[in-house]
Write a protein that holds these residues in place. Structure first.
Motif, mmCIF file in Angstrom:
data_model
loop_
_atom_site.group_PDB
_atom_site.id
_atom_site.type_symbol
_atom_site.label_atom_id
_atom_site.label_comp_id
_atom_site.label_asym_id
_atom_site.label_seq_id
_atom_site.Cartn_x
_atom_site.Cartn_y
_atom_site.Cartn_z
ATOM 1 N N LYS A 66 0.839 -1.209 0.000
ATOM 2 C CA LYS A 66 0.000 0.000 0.000
ATOM 3 C C LYS A 66 0.870 1.255 0.000
ATOM 4 C CE LYS A 66 -3.692 -1.408 2.842
ATOM 5 N NZ LYS A 66 -4.564 -1.112 3.968
ATOM 6 N N ALA A 67 1.942 1.202 0.816
ATOM 7 C CA ALA A 67 2.829 2.370 0.904
ATOM 8 C C ALA A 67 3.433 2.678 -0.460
ATOM 9 C CB ALA A 67 3.914 2.106 1.936
ATOM 10 N N ALA A 68 3.610 1.637 -1.281
ATOM 11 C CA ALA A 68 4.164 1.842 -2.627
ATOM 12 C C ALA A 68 3.057 2.070 -3.655
ATOM 13 C CB ALA A 68 5.012 0.631 -3.014
ATOM 14 N N ASN A 69 1.825 2.227 -3.170
ATOM 15 C CA ASN A 69 0.693 2.472 -4.068
ATOM 16 C C ASN A 69 0.366 1.315 -4.995
ATOM 17 O OD1 ASN A 69 -0.891 4.740 -3.761
ATOM 18 N ND2 ASN A 69 0.814 6.070 -4.404
ATOM 19 N N ILE A 70 0.710 0.122 -4.559
ATOM 20 C CA ILE A 70 0.373 -1.061 -5.357
ATOM 21 C C ILE A 70 -0.801 -1.718 -4.648
ATOM 22 C CG2 ILE A 70 1.229 -3.230 -6.316
ATOM 23 C CD1 ILE A 70 4.087 -2.000 -5.927
ATOM 24 N N THR A 71 -1.992 -1.425 -5.086
ATOM 25 C CA THR A 71 -3.164 -1.787 -4.300
ATOM 26 C C THR A 71 -3.929 -2.988 -4.847
ATOM 27 O OG1 THR A 71 -4.398 -0.170 -5.558
ATOM 28 C CG2 THR A 71 -3.558 0.529 -3.412
ATOM 29 N N SER A 72 -3.801 -3.242 -6.149
ATOM 30 C CA SER A 72 -4.609 -4.323 -6.715
ATOM 31 C C SER A 72 -4.003 -4.814 -8.019
ATOM 32 C CB SER A 72 -6.034 -3.836 -6.986
ATOM 33 O OG SER A 72 -6.777 -4.841 -7.634
ATOM 34 N N ILE A 73 -3.995 -6.133 -8.184
ATOM 35 C CA ILE A 73 -3.531 -6.677 -9.469
ATOM 36 C C ILE A 73 -4.710 -7.024 -10.375
ATOM 37 C CG2 ILE A 73 -1.421 -7.626 -8.441
ATOM 38 C CD1 ILE A 73 -2.829 -10.436 -9.023
ATOM 39 N N VAL A 226 0.035 -4.790 -18.301
ATOM 40 C CA VAL A 226 -0.720 -4.976 -17.059
ATOM 41 C C VAL A 226 0.165 -4.696 -15.852
ATOM 42 C CG1 VAL A 226 -1.851 -6.690 -15.590
ATOM 43 C CG2 VAL A 226 -2.358 -6.622 -18.027
ATOM 44 N N MET A 227 1.371 -5.223 -15.875
ATOM 45 C CA MET A 227 2.261 -5.054 -14.722
ATOM 46 C C MET A 227 2.688 -3.595 -14.540
ATOM 47 S SD MET A 227 2.432 -7.721 -12.983
ATOM 48 C CE MET A 227 3.648 -6.964 -11.935
ATOM 49 N N ALA A 228 2.877 -2.879 -15.639
ATOM 50 C CA ALA A 228 3.212 -1.459 -15.532
ATOM 51 C C ALA A 228 2.044 -0.719 -14.873
ATOM 52 C CB ALA A 228 3.519 -0.882 -16.912
ATOM 53 N N SER A 229 0.848 -1.081 -15.276
ATOM 54 C CA SER A 229 -0.335 -0.460 -14.685
ATOM 55 C C SER A 229 -0.452 -0.805 -13.201
ATOM 56 C CB SER A 229 -1.572 -0.912 -15.481
ATOM 57 O OG SER A 229 -2.714 -0.915 -14.672
ATOM 58 N N VAL A 230 -0.208 -2.058 -12.856
ATOM 59 C CA VAL A 230 -0.274 -2.483 -11.452
ATOM 60 C C VAL A 230 0.748 -1.728 -10.611
ATOM 61 C CG1 VAL A 230 0.224 -4.436 -9.907
ATOM 62 C CG2 VAL A 230 -1.212 -4.783 -11.935
#
Lengths: 770, 266
Positions: A66-73, A226-230
């Motif tokens: 979350k701290a890295a703004n990676i919230t959902s795949i 997709v991974m860039a977006s994630v």
């Protein structure tokens, strides 16, 4: 074999380079702690002792992501009304299926990471779970997502322009029909079981602020997107590399929770981070296949002509929605109807449902086998209730060649095909006419013999867009770069050959390159039986475009008119002269001219082409014997007559059919990912309990090709990767049902395990009064 | 896999002492059950005592009216042994249908018998022929050896050194494989030695291998498949799981027993 598979020598000698064969300098190892519960609240998570364990550099949890703004795949093609719940890479407050990653330990060795993971203290409040799709929609079932009442992920009304009016019309036809065949069939959940399990290695270069993900993909470009977006990155900030892949079947195409975690960990720690699943982990972390219940009703007139079809399909997408979970069960499923048959009215409705199981993903066929199985069971049931011979009933309803191109009720356009001929050939090759004699011979030996017909048609292509890069790296070679990814199919044997043949040069002079987004090739991966038709078309167009540029260059270089220059067997030739320039000289000249600014581009050609769907079709016939005392099935003979369009490489075509048929047999006769209905545990969590077919189970397979070239791509090819699976499931099941006398097996569901078959045989014996 | 101490004793006595001294020690024979279990972290022995360096634990010999098979003899050796093939072909057949070639080239008879997996083949072979399990301490009749699921009469420091199979007149083994694991869902070993008739069943029993006395009595009258017509085994006490209900297993015991007798009398 005239055309060998060039990659087999290395692969069969263990000289391939799979993910685990490519350690990165200084790499660390990740271990994922996974949920032991199907549905639970994570009430506390204590990773402190793991952090200080020997060799450990970091322990990541939801807070870090979350701290890295990676919230959902979670990513999915848009559909009206589709619920896409957040899918955090590491579980936040709740776990929704066993195996869901909860924390990741990064250590110097894989063992240290695993040891430390045992020191993590997670407290769970176990919640009621539901794993069965029919249970999940019942009132009072545990609710998985507040945004999805009754666990409905999407309620899809089908492809009709006005679904309600269409449904009413179909209902009317069914109500007035002379005969209505009705079935309810189950497509059980399957484990994909690729030979190589999944893995990923993340690394990060601070100087360029760029990540690299080495991963077992089915095509780097779409997964990079997709991974860039994630990750919240620009596409250019992420490079994906895929080398050899040991089987994928659709399962390796999407993003998975582990991938952003190894990338983030690599950035945090400044060293590459590697994760490789072991087999036990694969069972509870890979997307799973099928899992749907289909109700069908087929209306017929008194002569057995099909009038209308209604299908209600209930698909289990799992606890989270994977990349194509709902798409495969709706659009891809529906597009397969009405197969080879003429059915004037069709009504399809699909509900996708959340349950506490692993996410549903594409698995060899991805909706097509489910569709074909329902259709062929319906036809068989129609034959049973009308008393019309099943072979005649099918023949009577086939779309004739004269009706092609044929616009179906579901909106597809069959551009080519010769269904009656394919059908007749299959029955002749299987000696359908002589079956009764063979059956009598079996009966004398105390065995019950059955024959099963399965006509199939499917749509291959999926996404139309695919690229190819024809380039001259220097020296007397041309490189062919592709985004489509070989995961065992033998791309290196097929695509370079296309270039070599067109250019009239030895295939050794064509280098096959794939699996690197830095080549800049766009496309949509090796899924949906699409590589040969889409990448093949792109290769064809790129080669033609390169030659067209070559003509201009050579005309300039030799100072002649462009229409005097033509290409043949490695040379650009000037008409009526003995002047000529080799392909490779022309490429070097082009580079020089480009450097001087005389031309806009070199001969290197990166092209993206749109290729419409193609429609592989065929008829498969399985013949088997049952030992009624034990329920053991012995498949005696298997016939497949297929139209896969123009054949580029016979050995690969046969191999695809054989492998597909084996996987179809697995589903029909033995495979079943069995979840405990009480606690949501995967009971079949290893090959001790999950039955896969072995070589000894395979029957002799007789493939007959009846190629009708596709008119929608320049090579005339149609897909083949999923054909065997799509067709064979119903062929095996229909044969089992045919072998058992009377109606004892009329409602038999997959897998037709030995015990189920034995029980049906007992029932049949009782009915016969034996 | 967790860390453990590895020992390579050169005598059975040394091995036995190591076992006595280390409470959580395990013997490593072929390792085809133990090692995968350890890799899955489901077993964590403190010590592994490898028997492979001990002389005299391998080999197949004809000794009087028995075949003696050393505890560390691999399955493929039994399957391909001319002594076994000539004297008790059913035993060679049994060894040849264990697992797959990789398993048969590592797995040992002693390991299989000591583990007493309820779905293993050898327990049926031992009980079905009336074999004797010879340890470093004593001789144990098969009838007394197999106590329950994964349980044997072995004491903590007791090590199997060989298994003695009597030369039966007729014998047959029929294995019905679990579709997933390919272990025996039901395996039936029958034999006839004079008036001693044995029918031993593996795979199905809730507490491991067992004899079917009703079948044995019927076969005493006439050793023929027909003698078993109409006889059934009760599903009570049999295993039932996703691979087969107790009823199905009970039924298969009858079918496999007949086929085993047919094979024995063929």
């Amino acid at each position: 074999m005239k055309q060998p598979r060039v990659e087999d020598d290395a692969l069969t000698r263990g000289a391939g380079r799979f993910l685990d064969d490519a350690p990165q300098p200084g790499e660390l190892h990740a271990y994922f702690l996974r949920s032991p519960h199907a549905h639970a609240k994570v009430s506390s998570l204590d990773v402190e002792s793991a952090r200080t364990a020997p060799g450990v550099l970091a322990v990541l949890t939801a807070a870090d992501m979350k701290a890295a703004n990676i919230t959902s795949i979670a990513r999915h093609v848009p559909m009206p009304g589709l619920v896409i719940p957040l899918r955090p890479p590491l579980a936040d407050e709740r776990v929704l299926h066993i195996g869901q990653p909860v924390a990741a330990v990064i250590a110097e060795t894989a063992r240290q990471a695993r040891d430390a993971a045992e020191m993590i203290n997670v407290e769970y409040d176990v919640l009621p779970s539901v794993v069965d799709v029919r249970q999940a929609i019942k009132p009072g079932a545990p609710q998985l997502w507040p945004e999805a009442p009754n666990n409905i992920n999407v309620d899809w009304p089908g492809p009709a322009a006005d679904p309600a009016a269409n449904a009413a019309e179909v209902e009317q036809i069914i109500a007035n029909a002379a005969h209505v065949a009705r079935i309810t069939v189950v497509n059980q959940r399957l484990i994909v079981a690729s030979m190589e399990t999944r893995g990923a290695t993340g690394s990060y270069d601070a100087a360029s602020d760029r990540y690299t993900l080495r991963v077992c993909s089915q095509g780097v470009s779409p997964l990079r997107d997709v991974m860039a977006s994630v990750m919240g990155l620009k596409k250019e900030q992420l490079r994906l590399i895929t080398e050899d892949v040991g089987g994928a079947f659709g399962m390796k195409s999407p993003a998975y929770p582990e991938y952003p975690v190894v990338l983030l960990a690599a950035k945090k720690l400044g060293r590459p981070v590697h994760w490789m699943s072991d087999r036990s982990e694969a069972f509870i972390s890979d997307n799973q296949g099928r899992d749907a219940v289909t109700e069908g009703a087929l209306a017929l007139d008194d002569k057995g002509h099909f009038l209308a079809l209604r299908v209600r399909h209930l698909a289990n997408v799992g606890g989270f929605l994977s990349v194509a979970g709902a798409n495969l069960a709706t659009v891809l499923f529906a597009k397969c109807f009405p197969q080879m048959y003429r059915i004037p009215k069709i009504d399809i409705g699909v509900r996708c449902v959340f349950t506490n199981t692993l996410p549903l993903g594409p698995y060899r066929g991805a909706g097509r086998p489910e569709s074909n199985y329902a259709m062929e069971r319906l036809v068989e049931e129609a034959a049973r209730i009308t008393g019309i011979d099943r072979a005649k009933l099918r023949r009577r309803n086939l779309i004739p060649r004269s009706a092609i191109p044929f616009r179906t009720e579901v909106g597809t356009l069959y551009d080519s095909g010769d269904f009656p001929v394919v059908y007749d050939k299959a029955l002749a090759q299987a000696d359908y006419a002589g079956f009764n004699k063979r059956r009598r011979e079996s009966t004398k030996r105390g065995r019950w013999r059955g024959i099963g017909i399965s006509c199939f048609l499917e749509h291959s292509g999926g996404s139309p867009t695919e690229g190819a890069l024809v380039a001259f790296p220097g020296g007397n070679v041309v490189s062919l770069g592709l985004n489509v990814q070989s995961t065992g199919q033998g791309h290196a044997s097929v695509f370079p050959q296309l270039v070599a043949q067109r250019l009239g040069i030895p295939s050794e002079q064509v280098i096959h390159r794939h699996g690197d987004t830095d080549m800049g090739i766009e496309g949509a991966a090796s899924v949906a039986s699409r590589s040969a038709m889409t990448a093949g078309s792109a290769t064809f167009r790129a080669t033609e475009a390169m030659l067209a540029k070559g003509v201009v260059v050579v005309a300039k270089a030799l100072d002649v008119a462009q229409d005097k220059v033509s290409y043949r067997d490695g040379y650009f030739e000037v008409a009526s002269t003995n002047h000529r320039l080799s392909l490779f000289d022309a490429a070097s000249r082009a580079k020089e001219m480009f450097a001087r600014g005389e031309i806009a581009e070199t001969l290197d050609t990166n092209i993206t082409v749109d290729t419409p769907l193609s429609f592989p079709n065929g008829c498969h016939v399985a013949e088997l014997e049952i030992d009624p005392d034990t329920g053991v099935i012995t498949t005696l003979n298997y016939t497949a007559v297929d139209d896969n369009g123009t054949v580029l490489h016979p050995a690969i075509l046969y191999g695809q059919l054989h492998g597909g048929i084996a996987q179809g047999m697995g589903q029909a006769l033995m495979e079943f990912a069995h979840y405990d209905s009480e606690n949501g545990q995967l009971v079949t969590g290893s090959f001790q309990d999950y039955a896969l077919p072995r070589a000894e189970d395979m029957p002799p397979i007789h493939v007959g090709v009846h190629a009708v070239p596709a008119t929608t791509n320049p090579l005339g090819v149609k897909g083949v990767g999923e054909a065997g699976t799509t067709a064979s499931i119903a062929a095996f099941m229909n044969a089992v049902m045919d072998a058992i006398p009377g109606d004892a097996a009329a409602t038999l569901d997959m897998p037709a395990t030995q015990e189920k078959v034995w029980a049906a045989c007992q029932k049949a014996k009782a009915a016969q009064g034996k | 896999m967790y860390a453990f101490k590895f020992h390579r004793p050169e005598t059975v006595r040394q091995a036995s002492n190591l076992l006595a001294k280390n409470e959580d020690a395990k013997i490593l024979a072929g390792g085809h059950t133990l090692v995968p279990t350890m890799k899955l972290r489901l077993a964590s022995p403190s010590d592994l005592i490898d028997l492979s360096q001990i002389e005299g634990l391998t080999g197949i010999e004809l000794k009087g009216r028995s075949i003696s098979i050393g505890a560390m003899t691999r399955h493929f050796e039994v399957a391909n042994s001319p002594i076994v093939q000539e004297n008790v072909p059913a035993l060679a057949h049994l060894a040849g249908v264990i697992g797959d070639p990789a398993v048969r080239h590592r797995g040992t008879i002693g390991g299989s018998v000591a583990n007493n997996d309820p779905t293993a083949d050898y327990p049926a072979g031992c009980l079905g022929t009336g074999a004797t399990i010879v340890t470093n301490k004593r001789k144990i009749k098969a009838d007394d050896f197999f106590v329950g699921m994964f349980e044997t009469a072995l004491e903590t420091d007791e090590i199997i050194v060989r298994v003695m199979f009597p030369l039966v007149n007729k014998a047959g083994y029929e294995k019905f494989r679990n579709q997933a694991s390919r272990y025996a869902l039901v395996g039936v070993f029958v034999s006839k030695r004079g008036s001693d008739i044995r029918v031993a069943v593996t795979g199905a029993g809730g507490s491991g291998v067992f004899r079917v006395t009703a079948f044995e009595e019927a076969l005493k009258k006439r050793f023929s498949p027909k003698s078993l017509d109409g006889l059934t085994v009760s599903p009570d006490g049999l295993n039932g799981d996703i691979h087969g209900s107790a009823e199905y297993r009970a039924h298969l015991i009858g079918v496999m027993a007949k086929r085993a007798v047919a094979r024995a009398t063929a």
